[in-house]
Scaffold this active site. Structure first.
Site, PDB file in Angstrom:
ATOM      1  N   ASP A 175       0.865  -1.180   0.000  1.00  0.00           N
ATOM      2  CA  ASP A 175       0.000   0.000   0.000  1.00  0.00           C
ATOM      3  C   ASP A 175       0.912   1.243   0.000  1.00  0.00           C
ATOM      4  O   ASP A 175       1.369   1.674  -1.053  1.00  0.00           O
ATOM      5  CB  ASP A 175      -0.880  -0.120   1.249  1.00  0.00           C
ATOM      6  CG  ASP A 175      -2.013   0.878   1.302  1.00  0.00           C
ATOM      7  OD1 ASP A 175      -2.168   1.668   0.366  1.00  0.00           O
ATOM      8  OD2 ASP A 175      -2.749   0.885   2.296  1.00  0.00           O
ATOM      9  N   ASP A 191      -8.079  -8.675   5.765  1.00  0.00           N
ATOM     10  CA  ASP A 191      -9.190  -8.619   6.718  1.00  0.00           C
ATOM     11  C   ASP A 191      -9.715  -7.206   6.932  1.00  0.00           C
ATOM     12  O   ASP A 191      -9.086  -6.211   6.533  1.00  0.00           O
ATOM     13  CB  ASP A 191      -8.724  -9.162   8.070  1.00  0.00           C
ATOM     14  CG  ASP A 191      -7.807  -8.174   8.795  1.00  0.00           C
ATOM     15  OD1 ASP A 191      -6.879  -7.641   8.154  1.00  0.00           O
ATOM     16  OD2 ASP A 191      -8.036  -7.908   9.977  1.00  0.00           O
TER      17      ASP A 191
HETATM   18  C1  PRP Z   1      -1.105  -4.985   5.512  1.00  0.00           C
HETATM   19  C2  PRP Z   1      -0.392  -5.821   4.465  1.00  0.00           C
HETATM   20  C3  PRP Z   1       0.998  -5.285   4.473  1.00  0.00           C
HETATM   21  C4  PRP Z   1       0.821  -3.849   4.887  1.00  0.00           C
HETATM   22  C5  PRP Z   1       0.959  -2.982   3.671  1.00  0.00           C
HETATM   23  O1  PRP Z   1      -0.895  -5.556   6.755  1.00  0.00           O
HETATM   24  O2  PRP Z   1      -0.421  -7.186   4.783  1.00  0.00           O
HETATM   25  O3  PRP Z   1       1.833  -5.974   5.389  1.00  0.00           O
HETATM   26  O4  PRP Z   1      -0.498  -3.703   5.436  1.00  0.00           O
HETATM   27  O5  PRP Z   1       0.823  -1.642   4.015  1.00  0.00           O
HETATM   28  P1  PRP Z   1       1.927  -0.543   3.705  1.00  0.00           P
HETATM   29  O6  PRP Z   1       2.436  -0.807   2.314  1.00  0.00           O
HETATM   30  O7  PRP Z   1       1.131   0.725   3.817  1.00  0.00           O
HETATM   31  O8  PRP Z   1       2.988  -0.639   4.732  1.00  0.00           O
HETATM   32  P2  PRP Z   1      -1.795  -5.174   8.031  1.00  0.00           P
HETATM   33  O9  PRP Z   1      -1.144  -4.040   8.754  1.00  0.00           O
HETATM   34  O10 PRP Z   1      -3.203  -4.982   7.587  1.00  0.00           O
HETATM   35  O11 PRP Z   1      -1.647  -6.431   8.953  1.00  0.00           O
HETATM   36  P3  PRP Z   1      -2.169  -7.927   8.744  1.00  0.00           P
HETATM   37  O12 PRP Z   1      -1.489  -8.476   7.507  1.00  0.00           O
HETATM   38  O13 PRP Z   1      -1.745  -8.628   9.978  1.00  0.00           O
HETATM   39  O14 PRP Z   1      -3.679  -7.858   8.576  1.00  0.00           O
END
Ligand code: PRP
Length: 187
Positions: free
Chosen positions: A101, A157
């Site tokens: 993201d 999720d």
């Molecule tokens: C999500 C995804 C990545 C991160 C990407 O994890 O799995 O690890 O966000 O975001 P970024 O590029 O803005 O850093 P999340 O924090 O939702 O945790 P999870 O996978 O445990 O649900």
């Protein structure tokens, strides 16, 4: 039955695309098997598929990273809470993500593992949202680029819900609300 959110990528599409990525990964890293590192929780299903599609049944290690900030505003600081001590020195690391993201998580993990002596730290991500990028990162193996939609399923999720959906779907609050009502009324 879960709410009927619109499907962005079916399980079958995900499977086919992951197999293509795995073929490229295997070609690129021939003779030097990577250390597979899944960024949990979300990347577990994708990591399992990559593992199955690569030769040699490589183990999948896990790392967990959290963004810190006050309230709803992320400070951008990423803390590695699990797997920071993986033995990566002298290894080609392949980070496995469900979605990139802002890019902060991947950038922080790459910095960390390269500082620990990894020979390289490539990235395979099922999804990427380029329009949300804050930190420039290279995704060596990208499944699909998507617009800025709130996607769920296949590991992703909403407050712990919908991770287990087999497809990647687009969240729709109204569909969720109607689904909740129909469960209550039985209609
Ligand atoms: C999500 C995804 C990545 C991160 C990407 O994890 O799995 O690890 O966000 O975001 P970024 O590029 O803005 O850093 P999340 O924090 O939702 O945790 P999870 O996978 O445990 O649900």
């Amino acid at each position: 039955m879960p709410p009927a959110f619109p499907i962005l990528f079916s399980n079958d599409q995900i499977l086919r695309r992951t197999k293509e990525l795995a073929r490229r990964i295997a070609d690129d890293l021939r003779g030097a098997p990577p250390l597979l590192v899944a960024v949990i929780e979300g990347a577990r299903p994708f990591a399992r598929l990559v593992q199955q599609a690569l030769p040699g049944h490589l183990p999948v290690h896990e790392v967990r990273a959290s963004s810190y900030g006050s309230g709803t505003v992320s400070s951008g600081e990423v803390k590695i809470t699990t797997g920071s001590d993986l033995p990566v020195a002298g290894q080609h690391v392949l980070l496995l993500e469900d979605i990139v993201d802002t890019g902060r998580t991947i950038a922080a993990l790459q910095r960390h593992f390269l500082a620990k002596g990894a020979l390289s730290c490539r990235v395979a991500s099922l999804l990427s949202k380029p329009s949300r990028r804050v930190v420039a990162v290279t995704i060596d193996y990208c499944g699909f680029e998507i617009p800025d939609e709130f996607v769920l399923g296949f590991g992703m999720d909403l407050d712990g819900r919908y991770r287990e959906l087999p497809d990647v779907v687009v969240y729709d609050r109204e569909i969720e609300r109607r689904h909740g009502l129909s469960r209550v009324t039985g209609s």
